[in-house]
Design an enzyme around this catalytic site. Structure first.
Site, PDB file in Angstrom:
ATOM      1  N   GLU A   1      -6.531  -4.569   8.403  1.00 17.04           N
ATOM      2  CA  GLU A   1      -5.509  -3.560   8.689  1.00 17.04           C
ATOM      3  C   GLU A   1      -5.196  -3.517  10.169  1.00 17.04           C
ATOM      4  O   GLU A   1      -5.995  -3.936  11.014  1.00 17.04           O
ATOM      5  CB  GLU A   1      -6.000  -2.171   8.249  1.00 17.04           C
ATOM      6  CG  GLU A   1      -6.236  -2.002   6.772  1.00 17.04           C
ATOM      7  CD  GLU A   1      -6.684  -0.591   6.430  1.00 17.04           C
ATOM      8  OE1 GLU A   1      -5.887   0.134   5.806  1.00 17.04           O
ATOM      9  OE2 GLU A   1      -7.811  -0.221   6.801  1.00 17.04           O
TER      10      GLU A   1
ATOM     11  N   ASP B   1     -12.383   0.644   1.850  1.00 15.77           N
ATOM     12  CA  ASP B   1     -11.397   0.884   2.902  1.00 15.77           C
ATOM     13  C   ASP B   1     -12.078   1.228   4.225  1.00 15.77           C
ATOM     14  O   ASP B   1     -13.194   1.766   4.253  1.00 15.77           O
ATOM     15  CB  ASP B   1     -10.479   2.030   2.462  1.00 15.77           C
ATOM     16  CG  ASP B   1      -9.246   2.145   3.333  1.00 15.77           C
ATOM     17  OD1 ASP B   1      -8.916   1.166   4.025  1.00 15.77           O
ATOM     18  OD2 ASP B   1      -8.606   3.219   3.311  1.00 15.77           O
TER      19      ASP B   1
ATOM     20  N   GLU C   1       0.861  -1.196   0.000  1.00 14.04           N
ATOM     21  CA  GLU C   1       0.000   0.000   0.000  1.00 14.04           C
ATOM     22  C   GLU C   1       0.890   1.236   0.000  1.00 14.04           C
ATOM     23  O   GLU C   1       1.801   1.343   0.823  1.00 14.04           O
ATOM     24  CB  GLU C   1      -0.909   0.023   1.227  1.00 14.04           C
ATOM     25  CG  GLU C   1      -1.817   1.256   1.247  1.00 14.04           C
ATOM     26  CD  GLU C   1      -2.700   1.332   2.477  1.00 14.04           C
ATOM     27  OE1 GLU C   1      -3.510   2.287   2.567  1.00 14.04           O
ATOM     28  OE2 GLU C   1      -2.579   0.456   3.361  1.00 14.04           O
TER      29      GLU C   1
END
Length: 650
Positions: free
Chosen positions: A603, A546, A429
């Site tokens: 994440e 996200d 990322e």
């Protein structure tokens, strides 16, 4: 406009014309006077010539000779006759004779006189008898009669010439008198016009002066509350600082209503203005009894500024004055539109801090008020230098931002994404990082809000995207590149064309690029963003949802869009270790993603316990500081791909 032209052109032009005519007429008047004097001299000459041509003396001599005879009298007649002949000869060339020759009647009479004079020669020459004397008297009588007629006509002509010259002189004198009166009248009119014009100009000057004064008042005062504005207030602070005694403290208080006004769709602008007007009155009546020197101003927006000068150790301190103001707003504010309860934020700064510049003191008070706005209890906040350091740092960063974009100070750092079971690197990322030439590394939490506020988030995002795509050629070709797409990017009309151009320029395959879209982005304009995402997928680019699970997430977002990947927020990951409900939600998301063929990436994995719990739930990919944080491309290559081959983490 007509009167203006009359004043500027007509009246001065008329005056000049009359003066010119006066000068010309003066010239003609002099000529007429000269002509009259000539004609008078001519008349006197004609009279003299007429008197000189007289038959009386010859006639007297003849009568005496006819009565007495004698040689002596005869000689006397001869002398008189010769004198008469000379007078006749002189008359013909005299002024009177020339005048007599100009008319036919007198010219014929003069010819007759000359003939008679010739006829008179014979009798005068033979005066030996009385008959000759009688004949001479008879001829002389005819001559005398003709001369009288000639004299009368000549004198009349001379008199007419004198009269004509006198009339001409009198005419020019009348012209001169009229011109004198006309010049005087026009001059008086001009002077009067000047007087009227001067009065008009004075009135106009007074009007402009009044307008300028009103305009100056408008420039210096707020039109709504009547208070002075911020620039004038700063000047007042400067004046107070110059006159500040050693035992005095100057304070500037800032009262902010921006975040405390009532929120309601029913409240229009008139209500807001009524609240501001009432607040201005409250502040003036509250501050006046509390300090020896006070000044209240309206600042920008819905802020008010207060100047206070207090004696050290005497009276109320700045904090006590601020608390008095705050306590006054514990009661509803009465306005023409009703009563409203307002809780303003209050901050202040005084001369006990090093900053003694008027602008700095006002600015410090505003910074203290900003700190009061961020507080939940709305306590009065006093300025401390640390507040100034933060705002100064932000201003430096804001000023440096455009140059940093041009000089490529913004660079992508990459955080690897791993297979949680094998430890294999699946992708990276790209995250923006800024190394400031003077301040060093700047945290994204500092520069991202600045980029969003000043509109530089779009060029920053494109620069990071293009640089990351170009640098991915140094990593294995099976790795994917994830990068966040902001609200400003997704709402721009040319986002699809810009993405296509970036991929074409860098040669990066579209199927290796994943664009991360947050849930907050989807809330702005769902229909437009849905169409944009469909065009982006048509390019072959993957889409990732996200920060799912942060705040109040909606499961409908999982079903409304064909996501290639769902990124679980770090907050849900942290709760999954000990919270069965969070594990249940995460299991449901994994089940839904499995049915739609969507990959799930977690994440913020920071511990082995979190990783093991996620693996037991069926999560296959993740990223976090348990593995590594964002790092430069060279560090990625050194740690994971020293020989450009795939490498796991032991």
């Amino acid at each position: 406009m007509l009167s203006e032209r009359l004043f500027r052109i007509a009246i001065p032009g008329l005056c000049c014309l009359l003066i010119l005519l006066f000068e010309v007429n003066t010239l003609y008047l002099g000529q007429a006077q000269f002509l009259l004097s000539q004609k008078l001299s001519f008349e006197r000459a004609v009279i003299s010539d007429v008197q000189h041509l007289d038959t009386g003396k010859l006639e007297t001599r003849l009568v005496r000779y006819a009565a007495n005879g004698g040689k002596k009298n005869e000689a006397s007649v001869q002398r008189a006759y010769k004198a008469f002949l000379n007078a006749v000869a002189t008359f013909r060339s005299s002024e009177a004779g020339n005048l007599a020759l100009k008319t036919t009647a007198t010219r014929n009479k003069l010819a007759k006189v000359l003939a008679s004079v010739n006829e008179l020669a014979a009798p005068v020459a033979s005066l030996d008898t009385r008959t000759s004397a009688s004949r001479a008297l008879q001829v002389l009588e005819g001559i005398s009669k003709s001369l009288e007629e000639i004299d009368t006509a000549v004198l009349k002509q001379a008199s007419n010439q004198v009269k004509a010259a006198f009339n001409k002189l009198q005419q020019h004198q009348q012209y001169q008198t009229g011109l004198i009166f006309a010049v005087l009248a026009s001059a008086i009119s001009w002077v009067w016009s000047l007087h009227i014009r001067n009065d008009a100009l004075n009135a106009e000057v007074r009007i402009h002066k009044q307008r300028a004064e009103r305009f100056a008042i408008k420039l210096e005062h707020d039109s709504l509350t009547g208070l002075i504005n911020r620039p004038v207030f700063i000047d007042r602070v400067g004046e107070a600082l110059e006159n500040l005694a050693r035992a005095q403290t100057l304070s500037v208080l800032c009262v902010d209503l921006e975040s405390s006004l009532p929120k309601s769709d029913k409240l229009d602008r008139s209500v807001e203005e009524a609240i501001l007007t009432s607040t201005a009155d409250i502040l003036k009546h509250t501050i006046e009894p509390l300090t020896r020197q006070e000044c209240v101003a309206r600042s920008d927006g819905k802020n008010f500024l207060i100047l206070s000068v207090s004696e050290d150790g005497m009276g109320l301190s700045s904090l006590e004055i601020a608390n008095r103001i705050r306590d006054r707003f514990l009661r509803p504010v009465a306005t023409a539109e009703g009563a409203y309860l307002i809780t303003p934020a209050i901050g202040f700064a005084d001369t006990r801090v090093p900053d003694h510049d008027p602008r700095d003191i006002v600015r410090n008070a505003c910074l203290a008020t900003a700190a009061a706005v961020s507080g939940e209890r709305r306590d009065v906040v006093v300025f401390v230098p640390a507040m100034r350091h933060e705002i100064d740092r932000r201003e430096v960063l804001e000023a440096s931002f455009p140059r940093a974009l041009e000089t490529n100070e913004f660079l992508p750092h990459f955080q690897p994404q791993f297979d949680l079971k094998s430890g294999r690197v699946l992708g990276v990322e790209a995250l923006a990082r800024w190394y400031h030439a003077e301040l060093g590394w700047i945290s994204p939490s500092e520069f991202i809000p600045i980029a969003e506020s000043n509109g530089d988030i779009v060029p920053l995002g494109w620069k990071i995207l293009e640089t990351a795509c170009a640098e991915m050629r140094h990593l294995p070709s099976d790795l994917t590149l994830s990068i966040n797409l902001s609200v400003a990017h997704i709402q721009s009309d040319d986002v699809v064309a810009m993405l296509d151009e970036c991929l074409d320029r860098t040669g990066f395959p579209a199927n290796r690029l994943k664009l991360e879209i947050t849930e907050t982005t989807l809330k702005s304009d769902l229909e437009k963003i849905g169409n944009t995402l469909e065009h982006i997928r048509a390019l072959g680019i993957r889409l990732a949802l996200d920060d799912f699970g942060a705040g109040y997430s909606s499961l409908s977002y999982l079903m409304d869009f064909p996501w290639d990947e769902i990124k679980i927020d770090r907050s849900l990951c942290a709760r999954a270790v000990n919270d069965p409900k969070s594990r249940g939600v995460l299991g449901l998301i994994l089940q839904m993603a499995g049915e739609t063929g969507t990959n799930v990436l977690v994440e913020g994995i920071e511990s082995v316990e979190q990783r093991d719990a996620l693996v037991r739930l069926g999560c296959t990919s993740g990223q976090g500081y348990l593995f590594c944080g964002p790092m430069a491309l060279d560090d990625i290559k050194t740690l994971f791909f020293p020989d450009r081959g795939q490498s796991g983490i032991a």
